[in-house]
Design a protein around this motif. Structure first.
Motif, PDB file in Angstrom:
ATOM      1  N   ALA A   1       0.840  -1.198   0.000  1.00 27.18           N
ATOM      2  CA  ALA A   1       0.000   0.000   0.000  1.00 27.18           C
ATOM      3  C   ALA A   1       0.874   1.248   0.000  1.00 27.18           C
ATOM      4  O   ALA A   1       0.562   2.248  -0.658  1.00 27.18           O
ATOM      5  CB  ALA A   1      -0.931   0.002   1.211  1.00 27.18           C
ATOM      6  N   ALA A   2       1.985   1.188   0.747  1.00 22.96           N
ATOM      7  CA  ALA A   2       2.895   2.338   0.823  1.00 22.96           C
ATOM      8  C   ALA A   2       3.615   2.559  -0.498  1.00 22.96           C
ATOM      9  O   ALA A   2       3.691   3.693  -1.006  1.00 22.96           O
ATOM     10  CB  ALA A   2       3.900   2.135   1.953  1.00 22.96           C
ATOM     11  N   PHE A   3       4.134   1.496  -1.100  1.00 24.14           N
ATOM     12  CA  PHE A   3       4.928   1.645  -2.321  1.00 24.14           C
ATOM     13  C   PHE A   3       4.062   1.670  -3.586  1.00 24.14           C
ATOM     14  O   PHE A   3       4.536   2.098  -4.636  1.00 24.14           O
ATOM     15  CB  PHE A   3       5.953   0.517  -2.426  1.00 24.14           C
ATOM     16  N   GLY A   4       2.819   1.198  -3.492  1.00 21.61           N
ATOM     17  CA  GLY A   4       1.967   1.189  -4.677  1.00 21.61           C
ATOM     18  C   GLY A   4       0.822   2.174  -4.615  1.00 21.61           C
ATOM     19  O   GLY A   4      -0.077   2.151  -5.456  1.00 21.61           O
ATOM     20  N   LEU A   5       0.879   3.073  -3.620  1.00 19.81           N
ATOM     21  CA  LEU A   5      -0.212   4.038  -3.447  1.00 19.81           C
ATOM     22  C   LEU A   5      -0.389   4.914  -4.667  1.00 19.81           C
ATOM     23  O   LEU A   5      -1.503   5.187  -5.109  1.00 19.81           O
ATOM     24  CB  LEU A   5       0.061   4.901  -2.209  1.00 19.81           C
ATOM     25  N   HIS A   6       0.714   5.362  -5.245  1.00 19.42           N
ATOM     26  CA  HIS A   6       0.655   6.281  -6.384  1.00 19.42           C
ATOM     27  C   HIS A   6       0.043   5.625  -7.619  1.00 19.42           C
ATOM     28  O   HIS A   6      -0.476   6.307  -8.506  1.00 19.42           O
ATOM     29  CB  HIS A   6       2.066   6.772  -6.726  1.00 19.42           C
ATOM     30  N   ALA A   7       0.104   4.286  -7.697  1.00 22.89           N
ATOM     31  CA  ALA A   7      -0.405   3.576  -8.866  1.00 22.89           C
ATOM     32  C   ALA A   7      -1.823   3.040  -8.660  1.00 22.89           C
ATOM     33  O   ALA A   7      -2.367   2.381  -9.544  1.00 22.89           O
ATOM     34  CB  ALA A   7       0.527   2.424  -9.225  1.00 22.89           C
ATOM     35  N   GLY A   8      -2.417   3.314  -7.505  1.00 23.88           N
ATOM     36  CA  GLY A   8      -3.806   2.922  -7.277  1.00 23.88           C
ATOM     37  C   GLY A   8      -3.994   1.583  -6.610  1.00 23.88           C
ATOM     38  O   GLY A   8      -5.052   0.958  -6.759  1.00 23.88           O
TER      39      GLY A   8
ATOM     40  N   TYR B   1      -0.109 -14.219  -0.468  1.00 21.95           N
ATOM     41  CA  TYR B   1       0.514 -14.589  -1.739  1.00 21.95           C
ATOM     42  C   TYR B   1      -0.030 -13.721  -2.879  1.00 21.95           C
ATOM     43  O   TYR B   1       0.729 -13.257  -3.737  1.00 21.95           O
ATOM     44  CB  TYR B   1       0.257 -16.058  -2.049  1.00 21.95           C
ATOM     45  N   SER B   2      -1.328 -13.497  -2.887  1.00 20.65           N
ATOM     46  CA  SER B   2      -1.950 -12.726  -3.966  1.00 20.65           C
ATOM     47  C   SER B   2      -1.539 -11.259  -3.924  1.00 20.65           C
ATOM     48  O   SER B   2      -1.309 -10.639  -4.961  1.00 20.65           O
ATOM     49  CB  SER B   2      -3.476 -12.854  -3.883  1.00 20.65           C
ATOM     50  N   ILE B   3      -1.448 -10.700  -2.722  1.00 20.67           N
ATOM     51  CA  ILE B   3      -1.017  -9.314  -2.583  1.00 20.67           C
ATOM     52  C   ILE B   3       0.395  -9.148  -3.115  1.00 20.67           C
ATOM     53  O   ILE B   3       0.710  -8.178  -3.816  1.00 20.67           O
ATOM     54  CB  ILE B   3      -1.100  -8.865  -1.115  1.00 20.67           C
ATOM     55  N   VAL B   4       1.267 -10.107  -2.804  1.00 16.32           N
ATOM     56  CA  VAL B   4       2.649 -10.042  -3.280  1.00 16.32           C
ATOM     57  C   VAL B   4       2.706 -10.165  -4.802  1.00 16.32           C
ATOM     58  O   VAL B   4       3.377  -9.380  -5.478  1.00 16.32           O
ATOM     59  CB  VAL B   4       3.500 -11.148  -2.634  1.00 16.32           C
ATOM     60  N   SER B   5       1.999 -11.141  -5.363  1.00 22.39           N
ATOM     61  CA  SER B   5       2.087 -11.409  -6.795  1.00 22.39           C
ATOM     62  C   SER B   5       1.468 -10.302  -7.638  1.00 22.39           C
ATOM     63  O   SER B   5       1.909 -10.053  -8.767  1.00 22.39           O
ATOM     64  CB  SER B   5       1.407 -12.746  -7.126  1.00 22.39           C
ATOM     65  N   VAL B   6       0.464  -9.619  -7.114  1.00 20.10           N
ATOM     66  CA  VAL B   6      -0.173  -8.522  -7.853  1.00 20.10           C
ATOM     67  C   VAL B   6       0.408  -7.172  -7.451  1.00 20.10           C
ATOM     68  O   VAL B   6       0.600  -6.288  -8.294  1.00 20.10           O
ATOM     69  CB  VAL B   6      -1.702  -8.523  -7.620  1.00 20.10           C
ATOM     70  N   GLY B   7       0.722  -7.025  -6.177  1.00 20.40           N
ATOM     71  CA  GLY B   7       1.197  -5.737  -5.676  1.00 20.40           C
ATOM     72  C   GLY B   7       2.480  -5.264  -6.308  1.00 20.40           C
ATOM     73  O   GLY B   7       2.709  -4.057  -6.432  1.00 20.40           O
TER      74      GLY B   7
ATOM     75  N   TYR C   1       3.308  -5.159  -9.296  1.00 20.65           N
ATOM     76  CA  TYR C   1       3.046  -4.390 -10.508  1.00 20.65           C
ATOM     77  C   TYR C   1       2.622  -2.953 -10.187  1.00 20.65           C
ATOM     78  O   TYR C   1       2.738  -2.071 -11.032  1.00 20.65           O
ATOM     79  CB  TYR C   1       1.966  -5.073 -11.347  1.00 20.65           C
ATOM     80  N   TYR C   2       2.149  -2.727  -8.991  1.00 20.26           N
ATOM     81  CA  TYR C   2       1.737  -1.383  -8.587  1.00 20.26           C
ATOM     82  C   TYR C   2       2.909  -0.563  -8.056  1.00 20.26           C
ATOM     83  O   TYR C   2       2.790   0.647  -7.901  1.00 20.26           O
ATOM     84  CB  TYR C   2       0.643  -1.464  -7.518  1.00 20.26           C
ATOM     85  N   THR C   3       4.018  -1.217  -7.786  1.00 23.14           N
ATOM     86  CA  THR C   3       5.176  -0.489  -7.261  1.00 23.14           C
ATOM     87  C   THR C   3       6.033   0.112  -8.360  1.00 23.14           C
ATOM     88  O   THR C   3       6.830   1.018  -8.108  1.00 23.14           O
ATOM     89  CB  THR C   3       6.058  -1.423  -6.420  1.00 23.14           C
ATOM     90  N   GLY C   4       5.885  -0.393  -9.576  1.00 25.04           N
ATOM     91  CA  GLY C   4       6.728   0.069 -10.668  1.00 25.04           C
ATOM     92  C   GLY C   4       8.067  -0.648 -10.716  1.00 25.04           C
ATOM     93  O   GLY C   4       8.907  -0.345 -11.566  1.00 25.04           O
ATOM     94  N   TRP C   5       8.266  -1.622  -9.834  1.00 25.17           N
ATOM     95  CA  TRP C   5       9.516  -2.371  -9.830  1.00 25.17           C
ATOM     96  C   TRP C   5       9.489  -3.458 -10.901  1.00 25.17           C
ATOM     97  O   TRP C   5       8.458  -3.730 -11.522  1.00 25.17           O
ATOM     98  CB  TRP C   5       9.763  -3.006  -8.457  1.00 25.17           C
ATOM     99  N   ASN C   6      10.616  -4.087 -11.115  1.00 23.17           N
ATOM    100  CA  ASN C   6      10.730  -5.179 -12.076  1.00 23.17           C
ATOM    101  C   ASN C   6       9.822  -6.335 -11.645  1.00 23.17           C
ATOM    102  O   ASN C   6      10.011  -6.889 -10.561  1.00 23.17           O
ATOM    103  CB  ASN C   6      12.183  -5.647 -12.142  1.00 23.17           C
TER     104      ASN C   6
END
Length: 344
Positions: free
Chosen positions: A46-53, A301-307, A309-314
């Motif tokens: 939530a902290a690292f992917g906040l900007h991406a929704g 597991y699902s939060i990690v696998s989807v989250g 993509y919201y961080t902008g990391w590889n």
């Protein structure tokens, strides 16, 4: 009520200290560490992917859709693990069931509901075969279901190429059967309702019935359970049939939701379901676990696998995160149990 620990009781002295007994009981629950892990992972992304929704409706829809389908399979696999067994065939059953839905409808004009019934029956049949092989041969379930994994995958590949001439079949669905398996409740997929339904039923069976007691007894000490009159054969057969049905249900959902089936789809469930159960506090050795823990493990597991993509990391880092998560979960679960048992 059943016990989900499969371990020795907390020393009686713990009850003499105010609050210590309650804290110890909480720590001993399989879902305690899993719930904390889910909260930490959610806050992190939530902290690292906040900007991406990540916290927008679309973010919740994304990871809950993944969690729902994985969760349906993980609950069945997790219950087998509590009983000290494995089912690696779920990946092939997911794929084959989706093909059983798509091919008859697309190639022969079958009604959708009839193809769905056939697919679900196929899943139950594979589960029954797995169970019979395990209880009659005495071979490790890991080996038996690994054989089934390859056998079903090969059969599905051969049949799909022979009948449809391809390994991917498109299908157009509509009507009540479509809405039942691929509809939406607001913005969320109906698969979320299926997941919640099987979780509630599973929780009731494990915690409030004699069947749940049998499952934990078999996983804790098979010979003792048998000597105490537990119907080991019947319990294992039912668990394997449930596992096959769950995998087939996900195959049906995917075929109807994506309007196509692929013989290679679903193989990731083989280990993802085990990871979700382990992260949720279930032991690979059996006798310990809970439905709530598996639900939390699936969410993590699902939060990690989807989250990621919201961080902008590889996105390739997903596997790294999952590996670290699995290691931390195993170490953390062992630590929590030892802490609970060592409290004075």
């Amino acid at each position: 009520m059943t016990t989900t620990e499969g371990i020795a009781s907390v020393p009686a002295a713990a009850a003499s200290k105010p609050g210590s007994g309650r804290l110890s009981r909480i720590l001993r629950r399989p879902e305690a560490g899993a719930a904390a892990g889910t909260a930490l992972v959610f806050v992190f992304f939530a902290a690292f992917g906040l900007h991406a929704g990540f916290l927008d409706t679309g973010g919740y829809v994304s990871w809950l859709a993944v969690a729902a389908e994985l969760g349906i399979v993980a609950l069945a696999v997790g219950m087998l693990m509590i009983a000290g067994e494995f089912d690696l065939s779920v990946g092939s059953v997911v794929a084959a069931s989706s093909m059983i839905v798509a091919v008859p409808v697309a190639q022969f004009g079958w009604p959708l509901w009839l193809a769905i019934v056939l697919a679900l029956a196929f899943g139950v049949l594979i589960g029954l075969v797995n169970g019979l092989l395990v209880v009659t041969t005495g071979l490790p379930s890991f080996i038996v279901t690994l054989v089934t994994l390859f056998a079903v995958a090969g059969a599905a590949l051969s049949v799909s190429r022979t009948v449809a001439g391809t390994t991917t079949v498109s299908v157009t669905t509509s009507g009540f059967a479509h809405d039942l398996f691929a509809g939406h409740v607001g913005s969320f997929n109906v698969s979320l309702i299926w997941w919640l339904a099987v979780a509630v039923i599973g929780q009731y069976l494990l915690q409030s019935t004699g069947f749940g007691n049998w499952v934990f007894s078999i996983g804790g000490d098979l010979e003792t359970a048998r000597l105490n009159g537990v119907p080991v054969r019947t319990v294992k057969l039912r668990l394997y049939m449930y596992s096959g049905f769950s995998a087939a249900l996900v195959g049906v959902i995917q075929a109807v939701e994506f309007n196509n089936a692929d013989v290679t789809r679903g193989q990731s469930f083989v280990f993802e379901a085990i990871v979700a159960a382990v992260v949720g506090g279930s032991l690979l050795s059996g006798g310990y676990g809970s439905v709530a823990g598996i639900v939390f493990g699936t969410m993590t597991y699902s939060i990690v696998s989807v989250g990621i993509y919201y961080t902008g990391w590889n996105p390739d880092l997903v596997q790294l995160f999952v590996g670290v998560l699995l290691f931390v979960a195993v170490v953390g679960n062992n630590f929590v149990r030892r802490l609970a048992l060592s409290r004075p």
